[in-house]
Scaffold this motif. Structure first.
Motif, mmCIF file in Angstrom:
data_model
loop_
_atom_site.group_PDB
_atom_site.id
_atom_site.type_symbol
_atom_site.label_atom_id
_atom_site.label_comp_id
_atom_site.label_asym_id
_atom_site.label_seq_id
_atom_site.Cartn_x
_atom_site.Cartn_y
_atom_site.Cartn_z
ATOM 1 N N ILE A 601 39.387 -25.369 74.974
ATOM 2 C CA ILE A 601 40.524 -24.329 74.596
ATOM 3 C C ILE A 601 41.509 -25.049 75.438
ATOM 4 N N SER A 602 42.864 -24.643 75.079
ATOM 5 C CA SER A 602 43.987 -25.046 75.594
ATOM 6 C C SER A 602 44.356 -23.981 76.966
ATOM 7 N N THR A 603 45.061 -24.636 77.685
ATOM 8 C CA THR A 603 45.596 -23.851 79.029
ATOM 9 C C THR A 603 45.906 -22.607 78.586
ATOM 10 N N VAL A 604 47.041 -22.588 77.465
ATOM 11 C CA VAL A 604 47.611 -21.363 76.857
ATOM 12 C C VAL A 604 46.527 -20.342 76.475
ATOM 13 N N THR A 605 45.613 -20.974 75.808
ATOM 14 C CA THR A 605 44.700 -19.797 75.061
ATOM 15 C C THR A 605 43.973 -19.428 76.327
ATOM 16 N N ALA A 606 43.464 -20.135 77.373
ATOM 17 C CA ALA A 606 42.640 -19.804 78.367
ATOM 18 C C ALA A 606 43.580 -18.720 79.345
ATOM 19 N N ASN A 607 44.425 -18.906 79.772
ATOM 20 C CA ASN A 607 45.446 -18.353 80.711
ATOM 21 C C ASN A 607 45.648 -16.925 79.953
ATOM 22 N N SER A 608 45.917 -16.915 78.592
ATOM 23 C CA SER A 608 46.273 -15.646 78.093
ATOM 24 C C SER A 608 45.327 -14.814 77.817
ATOM 25 N N ARG A 609 44.055 -15.342 77.969
ATOM 26 C CA ARG A 609 42.938 -14.446 77.757
ATOM 27 C C ARG A 609 42.114 -14.241 78.925
ATOM 28 N N ASP A 610 42.428 -14.942 80.083
ATOM 29 C CA ASP A 610 41.969 -15.180 81.429
ATOM 30 C C ASP A 610 40.228 -15.296 81.341
ATOM 31 N N ASN A 789 58.300 -20.070 85.850
ATOM 32 C CA ASN A 789 58.040 -18.844 84.959
ATOM 33 C C ASN A 789 57.717 -19.287 83.774
ATOM 34 N N MET A 790 58.280 -20.577 83.267
ATOM 35 C CA MET A 790 57.931 -21.255 81.964
ATOM 36 C C MET A 790 56.436 -21.342 81.736
ATOM 37 N N LYS A 791 56.060 -21.948 82.968
ATOM 38 C CA LYS A 791 54.359 -22.376 83.240
ATOM 39 C C LYS A 791 53.818 -21.013 82.883
ATOM 40 N N SER A 792 54.196 -19.996 83.769
ATOM 41 C CA SER A 792 53.360 -18.710 83.410
ATOM 42 C C SER A 792 53.369 -17.923 82.278
ATOM 43 N N LEU A 793 54.735 -18.136 81.789
ATOM 44 C CA LEU A 793 54.767 -17.481 80.636
ATOM 45 C C LEU A 793 54.239 -18.013 79.465
ATOM 46 N N THR A 794 54.340 -19.336 79.250
ATOM 47 C CA THR A 794 53.746 -19.728 78.041
ATOM 48 C C THR A 794 52.239 -20.480 78.322
ATOM 49 N N GLY A 795 51.709 -20.473 79.748
ATOM 50 C CA GLY A 795 50.441 -21.026 80.019
ATOM 51 C C GLY A 795 50.528 -22.516 79.796
ATOM 52 N N TYR A 796 51.571 -23.296 79.311
ATOM 53 C CA TYR A 796 51.804 -24.627 79.635
ATOM 54 C C TYR A 796 51.528 -25.028 81.000
ATOM 55 N N GLU A 797 50.786 -26.375 80.900
ATOM 56 C CA GLU A 797 50.785 -27.029 82.253
ATOM 57 C C GLU A 797 51.997 -27.828 82.537
ATOM 58 N N ILE A 798 52.896 -27.242 83.475
ATOM 59 C CA ILE A 798 54.074 -28.167 83.614
ATOM 60 C C ILE A 798 54.382 -28.446 85.081
ATOM 61 N N ASP A 799 54.354 -29.936 85.012
ATOM 62 C CA ASP A 799 54.636 -30.373 86.569
ATOM 63 C C ASP A 799 56.192 -30.269 86.705
ATOM 64 N N PHE A 800 56.643 -29.741 87.991
ATOM 65 C CA PHE A 800 58.063 -29.753 88.288
ATOM 66 C C PHE A 800 58.477 -31.237 88.366
ATOM 67 N N ILE A 801 59.552 -31.694 87.798
ATOM 68 C CA ILE A 801 60.052 -32.810 88.077
ATOM 69 C C ILE A 801 61.728 -32.775 88.199
ATOM 70 N N PHE A 802 62.155 -33.055 89.394
ATOM 71 C CA PHE A 802 63.671 -32.836 89.879
ATOM 72 C C PHE A 802 64.216 -33.991 89.045
ATOM 73 N N PRO A 803 65.125 -33.568 88.372
ATOM 74 C CA PRO A 803 65.981 -34.575 87.327
ATOM 75 C C PRO A 803 67.029 -35.474 88.231
ATOM 76 N N VAL A 804 66.490 -36.479 88.868
ATOM 77 C CA VAL A 804 67.241 -37.321 89.935
ATOM 78 C C VAL A 804 68.540 -37.797 89.183
ATOM 79 N N GLU A 805 68.378 -38.562 88.231
ATOM 80 C CA GLU A 805 69.578 -39.090 87.253
ATOM 81 C C GLU A 805 70.351 -37.997 87.040
#
Lengths: 841, 251
Positions: A601-610, A789-805
């Motif tokens: 199952i996707s992280t979204v599905t796993a997280n939303s149902r624990d 927040n986006m991670k916790s709201l959607t359950g998607y695994e998102i790594d923070f990337i600082f937009p240097v450029e």
């Protein structure tokens, strides 16, 4: 003379500044109103879409398995007690083929004899469908867009055959004509069954219950009668699901609306500080002639009121226009054409109230200061001495607000808040807002040291002007800070959105790189298009294809929502993709998946149902509810709003009766180029409705989708930036006006025009740099919070990337724009008439 | 004196506006000021005193006529050239002092030199000059104070030091005592007088006050934009003579 007419005259004498301030307030109000209109219109468009197709139906019956169900089930539904009417239909997503391009539309097969009793068809040209009609009914808007009319033909390709439909009628902008935002084609049920190879099958039944009957009870009876192969869907649930889906967008829009008005507030504050400054002498004269402190404050507040009223009124008009513009982007983001504007009355009221309130609040401090102007000001002007006491209070206040903001960002988000999960985004948005506010209030305390530090190296290049610029900035700390804060907020917003976008994109790209190892992708126009498994063999035979794996999709019912089931061939799939398994042993997981009723199952599905590896999940199958065991949790950006189950095609066949293939993934070999192979497939199967992409095109599409999702926010940032720019310009002009005499003195003792102009430009540069650097820090922090927040709201695994450029570009732009905003004021300073300036008081 | 005038104006005319709103502030005025001379300009309000001073200092441009400082014509110069003239050859003293509020007294004095140098840094030679000037204006103790920490008289003394710092050809003072009480006014005037006598400065001062004008070597009376009388001041009874002249002009 009445105070109000004096106030009005004061505004009228300084036309350009009054206009700029009105513009700032208007933009803020416009953004607030536009976001509220965009929100309401989006929800409304979805409601219209649901209403337009459900018509008078109370609920909808669907089969669990795709490919429809036998028509005799219609009789079973009709005979259920409480059912007044059951109307059959077929719904299929496909592409209209034009010479140059394709357009994805919904094809709806309806029974012309009875459908009109349920749905409203507003035929605006030609005629309605007839039973066994071979023609099609097309919304007027779609026809106009494609320059088609009654009598013209449209074409689709299904299962290797092209089908042409003569347009027999056009639908107006109401009822069924608005389904899918008008991206719909109606044909007769009989023709739909033939074209989509459905024999006598149906894909849905709309049900209307008898007057007085309880919808839930009747729906329960129908569900019981039809068995586990069928789902019964009440329209409210869809609406609910949609508002859930739109919540993130709505909070985002409101947040940016708040930012716009916040920046606008700064502009008003700046302007009124300037108004008071300019009118010091006049106000002093009024005081010396017996005007009370209150009257002076009222005089300034009246000017603010005029600006607030006019600014809000203009903002309302501009807001409607802006909403139309925004909805273009929202349409792309939510994938639904939104044509109609809904202006919510409370949105109007809030926009006006906020516009007025912000203007009056921002002007209140300058108005209070104006009341304290000594009657002596009429005679002389002394240099103002900053009050350190006020500075300390402000610093303490700023630190408290900033601290509270940071504290809130540390609060858990999303599901960790349990039943308050829905509040997570508003709570964090408030935290982010407080953080910005605190940082803005903190700027005055930092302006002194920062302006000295930044202008220090400039002294070696520009000499005395740089020294003077630094002392000027320090002298007008409040104003410098307000300008720097405007730059800071704009930059922080820019950075947080681009941080969000780049983090999301980076994670999606990593997912694409790791999990999509094929060279060529072949699928239908949507996940519910499927092909006979025999095409796997045909595709293998194409020159250059060295390997192939088949994937079948279906949407499954989980009881508490739905998920996309991706049925793969565990043996061959691994050669094409290495799923990012975040939980469970990789090899073990793949071995498990070959067994019966094992799924990833996707992280979204796993997280939303624990749930996690080893847990089971109930899925509605054709044999009723079945428990499936989770063998792995994977990072995956596909699926139904991220809800995804990866299972085997064997299970897909066994539990859902699906043998067809939805997508093929191909590897090329023997030195062939993916693009060439893709072209060969398109040539070999022109009428299969295949969407063929080589890996580069596929990545491009993903990228475009990510951009589309965030486009709305970029537009709003641009608007906030415009307000900030006006604010910067205003402040710099104010600096020039206030120092006219000093500029005169400098010119008198031998400063060149260039030197005087340089002072203004350096001041602008340093202000921009302070705001820019501050913005980078605050924006960087905000971006981490938003991504968290986006991670916790959607359950998607998102790594923070600082937009240097983006950060570097934004800083450079902040400097360029601030300096550019200073060019006119600097020219004005340079061309000051010395003898006039010297007498200026 | 054997030496030509350091400042010379020929047929200076200044008009503002055109057509019916045209105002002639100065009309074909000619004057010459010798080196080390201290000249006072007097006249009723609107007689053109300030206009004359602004034209002579290159703050404003004449409609017609010519101005020479050290025999160099400044009328017709570009803005840049005029700026350099002001920086090197002219020192200004204003009624309202006009010190830059963000700078210390010392920094204010150094401004004309600092804006002329690339780095804005002080040199050793400048430091000595500063010491001398602050001693002259008797402000050694307060040279690091900012204008808002100084009294009006002190501010004007700083302004005088600023006007002297470049050793200009001429110092133009516009009502320098107008904002000061009698005692501070006298301080400032004797300072100006000393500058002319001891340092060889040429000074042109606009004033309303006969008590201020007596510090000068000569008084020029303006009326309706033209020089109507000159009064050399020698010995006693000058104040009475000045008041009499003014009375005749209707001030």
């Amino acid at each position: 003379m009445r105070l109000s007419s004096l106030a009005w005259r004061n505004l009228a004498t300084r036309k350009s500044r009054t206009l700029m301030t009105i513009a700032g307030v208007s933009l803020g109000v416009a953004v607030i109103l536009a976001t509220s209109i965009a929100n309401a219109s989006t929800v409304n468009a979805f409601k219209i879409m649901i209403d337009s197709i459900t018509g008078k139906a109370d609920f909808l019956v669907n089969s669990v398995a795709p490919g429809g169900f036998a028509a005799h089930k219609l009789g079973a539904v009709r005979q259920t007690p409480g059912v007044a009417q059951a109307v059959p239909g077929i719904s299929k997503r496909t592409n209209l083929l034009f010479e140059e391009d394709e357009l994805s539309v919904e094809f709806a097969g309806v029974d012309p004899r009875i459908d009109r009793s349920l749905r409203h068809y507003a035929v605006s040209g030609g005629r309605f469908l007839r039973p066994d009609d071979a023609g099609a009914l097309v919304p007027q808007r779609l026809a106009d867009e494609q320059k088609l009319g009654v009598g013209d033909s449209i074409t689709i390709a299904e299962s290797g055959t092209r089908h042409r439909f003569k347009i027999v009628g056009l639908l107006g902008e109401e009822g069924a004509g608005r389904f899918m935002g008008g991206r719909v084609v109606f044909i007769s049920l009989a023709r739909a069954q033939q074209v989509f190879d459905l024999d006598d099958r149906l894909t849905f039944i709309d049900v209307r219950v008898k007057d007085g009957a309880d919808v839930d009870v009747v729906a329960g009876r129908v569900s019981e009668r039809l068995g586990a192969d069928f789902t019964v869907e009440l329209p409210e649930r869809r609406t609910e699901a949609i508002s859930q889906m739109l919540r993130g967008l709505q909070v985002g829009l409101s947040f940016f609306g708040a930012i716009a008005i916040f920046v606008g507030g700064f502009l008003v504050y700046n302007t009124f500080s300037m108004v008071v400054l300019e009118q010091t002498r006049e106000l002093g004269i009024v005081r010396s002639l017996g005007g009370s402190r209150l009257q002076i404050s009222v005089l300034v507040m009246l000017q603010a009121l005029f600006i607030g009223v006019i600014g809000s009124a203009v903002g309302l008009v501009a807001g409607v226009g802006l909403a139309r513009f925004l909805l273009g982007f929202v349409s792309d983001t939510v994938n639904l054409q939104i044509h109609e504007l809904s202006v919510p009355p409370e949105g109007l009221a809030i926009a006006i109230l906020i516009g007025l309130a912000v203007t009056l609040i921002a002007a209140s401090q300058p108005a209070f200061m104006a009341g304290r102007i000594s009657p002596l000001a009429a005679i002389r002007i002394r240099a103002k001495v900053p009050s350190p006491g006020l500075g300390l209070i402000r610093l303490a206040f700023a630190a408290a607000v900033l601290g509270l903001g940071v504290y809130i960002t540390f609060l858990p988000g999303g599901r960790e808040l349990g039943r308050f999960a829905a509040w997570a985004v508003p709570i964090h948005a408030t935290g982010d807002f407080l953080l910005l506010l605190g940082a803005a209030f903190m700027t005055p305390s930092l302006v002194g040291p920062l302006s000295r530090a930044i202008s220090w190296p400039l002294r070696f290049v520009f000499g005395q002007p740089a020294r003077l610029a630094a002392t000027n900035l320090d002298r007008n700390r409040g104003r410098t800070a307000a300008t720097a804060a405007s730059v800071m907020i704009t930059l922080a917003m820019l950075l947080s959105v681009s941080g969000m976008t780049s983090s999301f994109r980076h994670s999606v790209e990593r997912w694409v790189d790791e999990s999509l190892g094929a060279d060529v992708y072949v699928s239908g126009p949507s996940t519910d298009t499927s092909y006979d498994a025999v095409y796997a063999k045909k595709l293998r035979k194409i020159k250059g294809v060295s390997d192939l794996t088949s994937v079948g999709y279906t949407v499954v019912n989980l009881g508490d929502g739905s998920a996309l089931w991706r049925g793969i061939e565990p043996g061959s799939y691994q050669r094409f993709a290495s799923l990012q398994i975040v939980e469970g042993d990789k090899e073990e997981a793949w071995k498990e998946l070959r067994r019966d009723r094992r799924i990833f199952i996707s992280t979204v599905t796993a997280n939303s149902r624990d749930i996690g590896v080893g847990d089971t999940m109930a899925v509605a199958t054709k044999e009723g509810k079945q428990e499936f065991t989770v063998a792995g949790v994977v990072i995956d950006f596909g699926g139904d709003m991220g809800e995804l189950i990866v299972g085997s095609r064997a299970d897909l066949k066994e539990y859902f009766g699906i043998t067809d293939v939805s997508a093929f993934r191909l590897k090329v070999g023997g030195g062939a180029l993916p693009a060439d192979v893709a072209a060969r497939i398109e040539r070999r199967f022109p009428d299969m409705n295949f969407q063929v992409y080589d890996v580069q095109e596929f990545k491009g599409m993903v990228d475009e989708q990510v951009n589309q999702s965030f486009a709305v926010f970029s537009v709003l940032i641009l608007l906030a930036a415009i307000v900030a720019l006006i604010s910067v310009f205003n402040t710099l002009m104010m600096n020039i006006l206030e120092r006219r005499r000093e500029i005169g003195v400098l010119r008198a003792v031998g400063a060149t025009r260039g030197q005087v102009g340089a002072i203004s430009l350096i001041e602008a540069f340093v202000t921009g740099a302070i705001g820019g650097l501050f913005g980078l820090i605050v924006g960087g922090y905000l971006a981490t919070d938003i991504v968290k927040n986006m991670k916790s709201l959607t359950g998607y695994e998102i790594d923070f990337i600082f937009p240097v450029e983006t950060a570097a570009a934004a800083l450079a732009m902040a400097l360029v724009f601030t300096v550019a905003a200073a060019v006119f004021p600097a020219r004005r300073a340079a061309s000051t008439d010395i003898s006039v300036a010297l007498q200026y008081e | 004196m054997g030496v030509g005038p350091i400042l010379r104006a020929e047929d200076l005319t200044k008009t503002y506006g055109t057509g019916p709103v045209r105002v002639t502030a100065l009309c074909e005025t000619t004057l010459a000021v010798a080196p080390r001379e201290f000249v006072a300009i007097m006249g009723p309000s609107g007689s053109g005193k300030s206009t004359l001073l602004h034209l002579l200092g290159g703050l404003d441009t004449a409609t017609t006529g010519r101005i020479f400082i050290r025999d160099i014509e400044i009328t017709g110069l570009s803005d840049k050239e005029l700026t350099l003239v002001r920086r090197r050859d002219v020192g200004f003293i204003f009624q309202s002092f006009n010190l830059l509020p963000t700078l210390s007294a010392e920094e204010n004095v150094m401004i004309p030199i600092a804006i002329g140098s690339r780095s804005g840094a002080h040199k050793e030679k400048d430091a000595k000059r500063l010491d001398h000037l602050f001693a002259l204006v008797n402000m050694e103790e307060r040279r690091h104070h900012r204008p808002d920490q100084l009294s009006g008289g002190e501010q004007q003394r700083v302004a005088i030091a600023r006007a002297l710092v470049t050793e200009p050809a001429i110092i133009l003072a516009d009502e320098p005592t107008g904002n000061l009480d009698r005692r501070h006014g006298r301080d400032v005037l004797s300072l100006l007088q000393r500058s002319a006598a001891d340092m060889g400065q040429t000074i042109l001062m606009v004033t309303h006050d006969p008590a201020a004008a007596v510090f000068a070597d000569r008084v020029i009376f303006l009326s309706d934009g033209a020089i109507v009388r000159e009064l050399p001041l020698e010995g006693d009874g000058n104040v009475e003579a000045i008041i009499a002249s003014l009375a005749e002009l209707g001030d």
